[in-house]
Design an enzyme around this catalytic site. Sequence first.
Site, PDB file in Angstrom:
ATOM      1  N   CYS A  59       0.830  -1.191   0.000  1.00 52.22           N
ATOM      2  CA  CYS A  59       0.000   0.000   0.000  1.00 52.22           C
ATOM      3  C   CYS A  59       0.876   1.256   0.000  1.00 52.22           C
ATOM      4  CB  CYS A  59      -0.975  -0.028   1.187  1.00 52.22           C
ATOM      5  SG  CYS A  59      -2.351   1.141   1.021  1.00 52.22           S
ATOM      6  N   HIS A  67      -3.511  -5.188  -0.045  1.00 54.33           N
ATOM      7  CA  HIS A  67      -3.017  -5.726   1.231  1.00 54.33           C
ATOM      8  C   HIS A  67      -3.051  -7.258   1.179  1.00 54.33           C
ATOM      9  CE1 HIS A  67      -2.758  -2.069   3.798  1.00 54.33           C
ATOM     10  NE2 HIS A  67      -3.618  -1.598   2.920  1.00 54.33           N
ATOM     11  N   GLU A 114      -1.866  -9.394   3.088  1.00 55.67           N
ATOM     12  CA  GLU A 114      -1.993 -10.022   4.411  1.00 55.67           C
ATOM     13  C   GLU A 114      -3.437 -10.357   4.764  1.00 55.67           C
ATOM     14  OE1 GLU A 114      -1.873  -5.502   5.361  1.00 55.67           O
ATOM     15  OE2 GLU A 114      -1.127  -6.893   3.832  1.00 55.67           O
TER      16      GLU A 114
END
Length: 545
Positions: free
Chosen positions: A382, A517, A519
């Site tokens: 990001c 993102h 994750e």
Amino acid sequence: MSKETKYIFVTGGVLSSLGKGIAAASIATLLKNVGYKVSMLKADPYINVDPGTMSPLEHGEVFVTDDGAETDLDLGHYERFLDEDLSQDNNFTTGKVYSSVIERERRGDYLGKTIQVIPHIVGDIVDRIKKAGEGNDILIVEIGGTVGDIEGLPFLEAIRALRSEVGKSNGMFIHLTLVPYIKVAGELKTKPTQHSVGELRRIGISPDMIICRTEMPLNRELKDKIAASCGIERNAVIESPDMQSIYQVPLSFLNQNILEPIAQNLNLKNPKPNMQNWDNLVKRVIAPSTEVNLAFVGKYIDLKESYKSLTESIIHAGANLDTKVNIQWCDSEKIDSNNVAETLKDCDAILVAGGFGPRGVSGKIEAIKFARENKIPYLGICLGMQLSMIEFAKNVLKLEDANSIEFDENCKNPIIYLIDSFIDANGNKQLRTHTSPLGGTMRLGGYECDLLKGSLLAKIYNNANKIKERHRHRYEANPKYRAEFEKAGLIVSGESDGLIEAVEIKDHPFFLGVQFHPEFTSRLTKPNPAILGFIKAGIEYKNAR
């Protein structure tokens, strides 16, 4: 399996942060691995509509679902344990409930009736729980906060009423509480648990199971004392001790036969979960065969809950590579050109995480430059991608005053600019955005991304042409500079509807920036490819040195 949804309600007592979310997710994991269709719900009693406007220092990470909801970080645990995508229906707050009820009252939906906590607020909570349970064999409902908190009373009344409605064989109460060890007395004390259960009983809830958070093992005598004083079966007192890894908790619960009392309460047939794969991965988390050093460059390093999904995704990748990832926390506010080499000298990979605002940006840019020039594996997420483009523009393209308009609205070369500008300039109305009362437009949730064939990004995603990842940001890379970047070696390897989603450097072993993102979609049993590829590159770098 029953077509009627069964509910497990998880409450917490004595104090917060005992691990209700992990306990609830662990039970869900066991039941899923039996073969049941399981989902989870987090009900938060705070008045904020969602955590989207809350500081990470206040509430930790904001987790983002595929459908673009900003939710409590516990939903991240739910997804990581269950390996299921959840939605905005799996998390709600007091603020969301009251907003909905007041909106309906203003529309006249209640036909002029007096609006009260009972039945209207409690009824809305019950309806939301039922909606989350639709289509599932079992829904596990975690009530945020601690029993005794005034703001939690409507939620507790709602689950009491719902259990009465569905019956004991379709609803079960689990209470997680603290059994503290008093060092000077050398004793574990059960009185806080008894008081907490007393609070529950006063509002009409009697727990069917108690999970005891403890630093010390509970002996049989102590467990029997808790069972007798709290009116539950002896086999329904489960201990939850401190562990090296949260992923050990389901296995600990399984070893204590936690599913036996759950099956007895909910009339489930002889549940025997298959946890072999999980067990193998946990062993690699606890005792991996090798290790690698990762420099984690961020500005919230004093509150690591702000990066919860990211640190967990690193654990997932490490477990699947049989490697312990030693995270070296680097405060970006303390990094400059004079100390960056000393700060990062022992690292095998460098990660620059996402974030908002100008604080710590110059330190992140120095870390990115160090990774680029020294051929150290780099992943920017990001803001980390945006800063990698700004660093390249400043130091390779030599563009004067290259910056993001987030940090300088009047910069001469706006490498990064607002989503609003992109929408207005191109007439692209397909973006799912959310405009907050604070005035910012956010790009939230899952979006498809087209990958450049033969790129690093495509390779780590198994040569896919298209992927889908989640976003939470309000600034975009400016396509005006794309040709200059690519001519100098920074190529765009991922894009979505004309938006730049990923960049990488061609003559670097692993230099990747992603706007999304990764994750948020990583799980213990299914690590995200971008994180996995990054950690693998770090291992290769370490071995080469």
